[in-house]
Motif scaffolding. Structure first.
Motif, PDB file in Angstrom:
ATOM      1  N   TRP A  36       0.467  51.085 -49.304  1.00 32.01           N
ATOM      2  CA  TRP A  36       0.187  49.774 -49.829  1.00 32.01           C
ATOM      3  C   TRP A  36      -0.514  49.523 -48.823  1.00 32.01           C
ATOM      4  CZ3 TRP A  36       1.845  46.792 -54.140  1.00 32.01           C
ATOM      5  CH2 TRP A  36       2.743  47.313 -54.188  1.00 32.01           C
ATOM      6  N   PHE A  37      -1.562  48.480 -48.947  1.00 33.81           N
ATOM      7  CA  PHE A  37      -2.078  48.365 -48.308  1.00 33.81           C
ATOM      8  C   PHE A  37      -2.360  46.478 -48.645  1.00 33.81           C
ATOM      9  CE2 PHE A  37      -4.963  50.734 -46.302  1.00 33.81           C
ATOM     10  CZ  PHE A  37      -4.952  52.396 -46.942  1.00 33.81           C
ATOM     11  N   ARG A  38      -2.657  45.372 -47.757  1.00 26.97           N
ATOM     12  CA  ARG A  38      -3.081  44.051 -47.569  1.00 26.97           C
ATOM     13  C   ARG A  38      -3.578  43.393 -46.683  1.00 26.97           C
ATOM     14  NH1 ARG A  38       2.135  42.187 -43.919  1.00 26.97           N
ATOM     15  NH2 ARG A  38       1.064  42.433 -41.847  1.00 26.97           N
ATOM     16  N   GLN A  39      -4.408  42.491 -48.099  1.00 27.51           N
ATOM     17  CA  GLN A  39      -5.863  41.887 -46.784  1.00 27.51           C
ATOM     18  C   GLN A  39      -5.161  40.323 -47.324  1.00 27.51           C
ATOM     19  OE1 GLN A  39      -9.326  43.142 -49.398  1.00 27.51           O
ATOM     20  NE2 GLN A  39     -10.272  42.322 -47.725  1.00 27.51           N
ATOM     21  N   ALA A  40      -6.031  39.782 -46.394  1.00 28.50           N
ATOM     22  CA  ALA A  40      -5.359  38.099 -45.608  1.00 28.50           C
ATOM     23  C   ALA A  40      -6.179  37.434 -45.946  1.00 28.50           C
ATOM     24  CB  ALA A  40      -4.063  37.832 -44.751  1.00 28.50           C
ATOM     25  N   PRO A  41      -6.091  36.432 -46.980  1.00 24.98           N
ATOM     26  CA  PRO A  41      -7.727  35.816 -46.575  1.00 24.98           C
ATOM     27  C   PRO A  41      -8.361  35.769 -44.994  1.00 24.98           C
ATOM     28  CG  PRO A  41      -6.089  34.629 -47.300  1.00 24.98           C
ATOM     29  CD  PRO A  41      -5.933  35.588 -46.787  1.00 24.98           C
ATOM     30  N   GLY A  42     -10.384  36.183 -45.498  1.00 23.10           N
ATOM     31  CA  GLY A  42     -10.462  35.976 -44.217  1.00 23.10           C
ATOM     32  C   GLY A  42     -10.318  37.773 -43.480  1.00 23.10           C
ATOM     33  N   LYS A  43      -9.684  38.655 -43.667  1.00 18.38           N
ATOM     34  CA  LYS A  43      -9.122  39.750 -42.430  1.00 18.38           C
ATOM     35  C   LYS A  43      -9.560  40.993 -43.522  1.00 18.38           C
ATOM     36  CE  LYS A  43      -5.518  37.167 -39.834  1.00 18.38           C
ATOM     37  NZ  LYS A  43      -4.226  37.276 -39.257  1.00 18.38           N
ATOM     38  N   GLU A  44      -9.475  41.877 -42.741  1.00 21.67           N
ATOM     39  CA  GLU A  44     -10.401  42.644 -43.811  1.00 21.67           C
ATOM     40  C   GLU A  44      -8.773  43.612 -44.163  1.00 21.67           C
ATOM     41  OE1 GLU A  44     -13.464  45.171 -40.838  1.00 21.67           O
ATOM     42  OE2 GLU A  44     -11.000  45.900 -40.372  1.00 21.67           O
ATOM     43  N   SER A  89       3.390  34.916 -41.702  1.00 22.79           N
ATOM     44  CA  SER A  89       2.046  36.727 -41.154  1.00 22.79           C
ATOM     45  C   SER A  89       1.987  37.770 -42.547  1.00 22.79           C
ATOM     46  CB  SER A  89       1.979  36.840 -40.001  1.00 22.79           C
ATOM     47  OG  SER A  89       3.380  37.878 -39.897  1.00 22.79           O
ATOM     48  N   ASP A  90       2.815  37.547 -43.554  1.00 19.37           N
ATOM     49  CA  ASP A  90       2.740  38.520 -43.745  1.00 19.37           C
ATOM     50  C   ASP A  90       2.246  38.187 -45.567  1.00 19.37           C
ATOM     51  OD1 ASP A  90       6.610  39.347 -43.171  1.00 19.37           O
ATOM     52  OD2 ASP A  90       4.581  40.290 -43.073  1.00 19.37           O
ATOM     53  N   THR A  91       1.693  37.111 -46.027  1.00 15.45           N
ATOM     54  CA  THR A  91       0.933  36.433 -46.945  1.00 15.45           C
ATOM     55  C   THR A  91      -0.347  37.334 -46.804  1.00 15.45           C
ATOM     56  OG1 THR A  91       1.967  34.041 -46.549  1.00 15.45           O
ATOM     57  CG2 THR A  91      -0.417  34.542 -47.860  1.00 15.45           C
ATOM     58  N   ALA A  92      -0.218  37.836 -48.173  1.00 19.56           N
ATOM     59  CA  ALA A  92      -1.964  38.103 -47.878  1.00 19.56           C
ATOM     60  C   ALA A  92      -1.757  38.637 -50.091  1.00 19.56           C
ATOM     61  CB  ALA A  92      -1.805  40.021 -47.455  1.00 19.56           C
ATOM     62  N   VAL A  93      -3.163  39.412 -50.130  1.00 22.20           N
ATOM     63  CA  VAL A  93      -3.237  39.982 -51.818  1.00 22.20           C
ATOM     64  C   VAL A  93      -2.435  41.659 -51.041  1.00 22.20           C
ATOM     65  CG1 VAL A  93      -4.295  41.470 -53.527  1.00 22.20           C
ATOM     66  CG2 VAL A  93      -4.310  38.469 -52.508  1.00 22.20           C
ATOM     67  N   TYR A  94      -1.472  41.948 -51.820  1.00 24.60           N
ATOM     68  CA  TYR A  94      -1.319  43.285 -52.000  1.00 24.60           C
ATOM     69  C   TYR A  94      -1.759  44.477 -53.132  1.00 24.60           C
ATOM     70  CZ  TYR A  94       2.084  41.749 -48.731  1.00 24.60           C
ATOM     71  OH  TYR A  94       2.517  41.564 -47.121  1.00 24.60           O
ATOM     72  N   HIS A  95      -2.380  45.587 -52.275  1.00 26.94           N
ATOM     73  CA  HIS A  95      -2.746  46.698 -53.053  1.00 26.94           C
ATOM     74  C   HIS A  95      -1.980  47.580 -53.136  1.00 26.94           C
ATOM     75  CE1 HIS A  95      -6.325  44.195 -54.174  1.00 26.94           C
ATOM     76  NE2 HIS A  95      -5.911  43.423 -52.460  1.00 26.94           N
ATOM     77  N   CYS A  96      -1.912  48.269 -54.391  1.00 24.88           N
ATOM     78  CA  CYS A  96      -1.097  50.171 -54.508  1.00 24.88           C
ATOM     79  C   CYS A  96      -2.877  51.156 -54.254  1.00 24.88           C
ATOM     80  CB  CYS A  96      -0.672  50.235 -55.125  1.00 24.88           C
ATOM     81  SG  CYS A  96      -0.474  50.797 -56.957  1.00 24.88           S
ATOM     82  N   PHE A 112      -7.878  55.467 -55.515  1.00 25.35           N
ATOM     83  CA  PHE A 112      -8.253  54.648 -57.023  1.00 25.35           C
ATOM     84  C   PHE A 112      -7.007  53.532 -56.345  1.00 25.35           C
ATOM     85  CE2 PHE A 112      -9.824  56.922 -59.715  1.00 25.35           C
ATOM     86  CZ  PHE A 112      -9.764  58.012 -59.892  1.00 25.35           C
ATOM     87  N   TRP A 113      -7.218  52.032 -56.949  1.00 26.15           N
ATOM     88  CA  TRP A 113      -6.769  50.881 -55.403  1.00 26.15           C
ATOM     89  C   TRP A 113      -6.458  50.045 -57.051  1.00 26.15           C
ATOM     90  CZ3 TRP A 113      -5.926  49.951 -50.817  1.00 26.15           C
ATOM     91  CH2 TRP A 113      -7.169  50.462 -50.015  1.00 26.15           C
ATOM     92  N   GLY A 114      -5.133  49.594 -57.573  1.00 30.79           N
ATOM     93  CA  GLY A 114      -5.401  48.429 -58.090  1.00 30.79           C
ATOM     94  C   GLY A 114      -5.788  47.069 -57.971  1.00 30.79           C
ATOM     95  N   GLN A 115      -5.633  45.893 -58.730  1.00 25.55           N
ATOM     96  CA  GLN A 115      -6.538  44.939 -58.480  1.00 25.55           C
ATOM     97  C   GLN A 115      -5.154  44.265 -57.171  1.00 25.55           C
ATOM     98  OE1 GLN A 115      -9.101  43.894 -59.450  1.00 25.55           O
ATOM     99  NE2 GLN A 115      -9.353  45.524 -60.666  1.00 25.55           N
ATOM    100  N   GLY A 116      -4.219  44.091 -56.798  1.00 23.05           N
ATOM    101  CA  GLY A 116      -3.719  44.119 -56.353  1.00 23.05           C
ATOM    102  C   GLY A 116      -2.409  42.303 -56.484  1.00 23.05           C
ATOM    103  N   THR A 117      -1.727  42.267 -56.270  1.00 25.03           N
ATOM    104  CA  THR A 117      -0.463  40.846 -56.005  1.00 25.03           C
ATOM    105  C   THR A 117      -0.198  40.501 -54.763  1.00 25.03           C
ATOM    106  OG1 THR A 117       1.918  40.630 -57.020  1.00 25.03           O
ATOM    107  CG2 THR A 117       1.560  42.583 -55.580  1.00 25.03           C
ATOM    108  N   GLN A 118      -0.746  38.805 -55.289  1.00 22.10           N
ATOM    109  CA  GLN A 118      -0.132  37.961 -54.305  1.00 22.10           C
ATOM    110  C   GLN A 118       1.371  37.746 -53.701  1.00 22.10           C
ATOM    111  OE1 GLN A 118      -3.033  35.845 -52.888  1.00 22.10           O
ATOM    112  NE2 GLN A 118      -1.569  35.602 -51.560  1.00 22.10           N
ATOM    113  N   VAL A 119       1.046  37.872 -52.632  1.00 22.25           N
ATOM    114  CA  VAL A 119       2.621  36.911 -52.156  1.00 22.25           C
ATOM    115  C   VAL A 119       2.168  36.426 -51.286  1.00 22.25           C
ATOM    116  CG1 VAL A 119       4.340  38.157 -50.503  1.00 22.25           C
ATOM    117  CG2 VAL A 119       3.446  39.381 -51.838  1.00 22.25           C
ATOM    118  N   THR A 120       2.808  34.825 -50.800  1.00 23.72           N
ATOM    119  CA  THR A 120       2.627  34.035 -50.096  1.00 23.72           C
ATOM    120  C   THR A 120       4.160  33.657 -49.648  1.00 23.72           C
ATOM    121  OG1 THR A 120       1.196  33.303 -51.216  1.00 23.72           O
ATOM    122  CG2 THR A 120       1.616  31.600 -49.888  1.00 23.72           C
TER     123      THR A 120
END
Length: 123
Positions: A36-44, A89-96, A112-120
């Motif tokens: 699992w990875f996550r990406q917040a706005p403006g971050k890697e 600070s856990d707010t991000a799009v989470y990808h598997c 291979f990556w999924g499209q992600g699910t938003q966690v706010t």
């Protein structure tokens, strides 16, 4: 080809819990480590957690250790991320994603990556 579909994201308050799911199709699920990875706005995109093919080995980013738990059900071709004590600070799009080995932590090591699910998480 592998297809990964995440679900379970949403809007929650700080301190709440969520469980994310990622269902795989197209390749034998048990042949891949999962992450699992996550990406917040403006971050890697950053590593969150990973699990070996059998589920016997798990790895976590320091920022989520003790709060998040990764698990998998090979019979259901699904990997989960239980997230407790959520913080803003856990707010991000989470990808598997899939990987050859579970101790991989970089984006480049996952194929291979999924499209992600938003966690706010609101404060």
């Amino acid at each position: 080809q592998v297809q990964l579909v995440e679900s379970g994201g949403g809007l929650v308050q700080a301190g709440d819990s969520l469980r994310l799911s990622c269902t795989s199709s197209g390749r034998t699920f048990s042949n891949s480590a999962m992450g699992w990875f996550r990406q917040a706005p403006g971050k890697e995109r950053e590593f969150v957690a990973s699990i070996s093919r059998s589920g016997g080995d798990t790895y976590y980013a320091d920022s989520v250790k003790g709060r998040f738990t990764i698990s998998r059900d090979n019979a259901k071709n699904t990997v989960y991320l239980q997230m407790n004590s959520l913080k803003p600070s856990d707010t991000a799009v989470y990808h598997c994603a899939t990987a050859r080995l579970a101790f991989f932590r970089t984006v480049a090591e996952y194929d291979f990556w999924g499209q992600g699910t938003q966690v706010t998480v609101s404060s």
